[in-house]
Enzyme design. Sequence first.
Site, PDB file in Angstrom:
ATOM      1  N   PRO A   2      -7.606  -6.531   0.724  1.00  0.00           N
ATOM      2  CA  PRO A   2      -6.765  -5.511   1.354  1.00  0.00           C
ATOM      3  C   PRO A   2      -6.729  -4.208   0.569  1.00  0.00           C
ATOM      4  CG  PRO A   2      -5.666  -7.628   1.345  1.00  0.00           C
ATOM      5  CD  PRO A   2      -6.877  -7.767   0.497  1.00  0.00           C
ATOM      6  N   GLU A   3      -7.252  -3.166   1.163  1.00  0.00           N
ATOM      7  CA  GLU A   3      -7.069  -1.828   0.622  1.00  0.00           C
ATOM      8  C   GLU A   3      -6.301  -1.063   1.684  1.00  0.00           C
ATOM      9  OE1 GLU A   3     -10.322   0.093  -1.380  1.00  0.00           O
ATOM     10  OE2 GLU A   3     -11.217  -1.793  -1.952  1.00  0.00           O
TER      11      GLU A   3
END
Length: 270
Positions: A2-3
Site C-alpha cells: 500500500p502506497e
Amino acid sequence: MPELPEVETIARILRPECTGRKITSVQVLWGRTLEGISPEQFAASISGQVIRGVTRRAKYLDMELTGFHLFVHLRMSGDLQVKSPKYRPEKHDRLIFNMDDDRYLVFNDTRKFGRVWMTANPESVIGRLGPEPLDSEFTPQMLYVQLKKRHRLIKPLLLDQTFLAGLGNIYTDEALHLSKVHPLRISDTISLIEAERLHAAIRTVLQTGIEHNGASIDWVYRGGEFQNYFRVYGREGQPCSVCGALIQKITVGQRGTHFCPICQEQSYEL
DNA sequence: AGGGAAACCCGAACGC
DNA sequence: TGCGTTCGGGTTTCCC
C-alpha cells in the site's frame, strides 16, 4: 504494498460502506498495532463512536469519528476491509471493529508493521507531513524552490514524507525514470526544466496507480494491476522500454533503486 | 544538515 | 526434500 494510490483506493471503497456506521465494539488481536493507547483504553473510547467520513492524507487513512480521528497506516502488508456478519477471524487479523449493521471492519496485517492512532488532535499524527502531491498547491515552481533549499540526494529526499507526502519506493523510482532524472542527483542542482518534468512525472505515476487500482476491486496485497506497468521497479537486467538499455539496480539511502543508465543521465541538464 | 545503521516483522526467495 | 539464511519494504530513532 500500500502506497498512496492504494490508500486512496481503500478510502474510496470504505467511504460508502462505513460512513454513518457506529462502532459498537472492537477486538484487539495484536496490541502493538495501537500507538499511544492500551487495548483497554482503545476499546473503551472507540465504542459508540460514529464514522463521519473516510478520507486520505498521504499514506494515512483518515476516519473521522464523533470526537476523534482514527488514522490507519498500512505500511507494508496492511489491509482494511469490510466483512459480512458471518465473518470469522483469519490469520494475521490485528483489529476487528464491530459496526452497528453487524458487519466488521477488519485490519489484517501479515508483517505487523501497520499502525493505528486514535486522537482528538489530527496534527499530532499528520502535522509534520509535506505537501500532498496531487493537490493544486503543489506546483512545479514550488517543487523547484524547495529542491533548491536542500542539498540532498533526490531519491531519499522524495521518499522523505516531510518534504513531499505520499511517495514510496516504487513510485519514486518510476517518477524519476519518467522524468529522466538520475536517482543520485543532488536536489539543488536540479534545473527548473527538470523540476517541471519531475513534478509532472510524480503526478502521472500516482494517478496511473490510482486508476489501475481503482480498476481492480481486490488488489490489496493480492496483486494489483499497476505492477504490470512498471518501467524500472523490479526490472533489473531487463531492457528499458524507452531506449533498450539494461535497467540497473543500486542502493541509495538503504533502498533498492532501479534506473536506466541511458535515459537518466547523471549530468546536469538545462 | 545529511546520511548511515539499526530496529520493527514475516514470507518469499535463495543456497546448499 | 528440507533446512538455514538473506532480503525487502515504510518509518522512526539514534549516532556520527
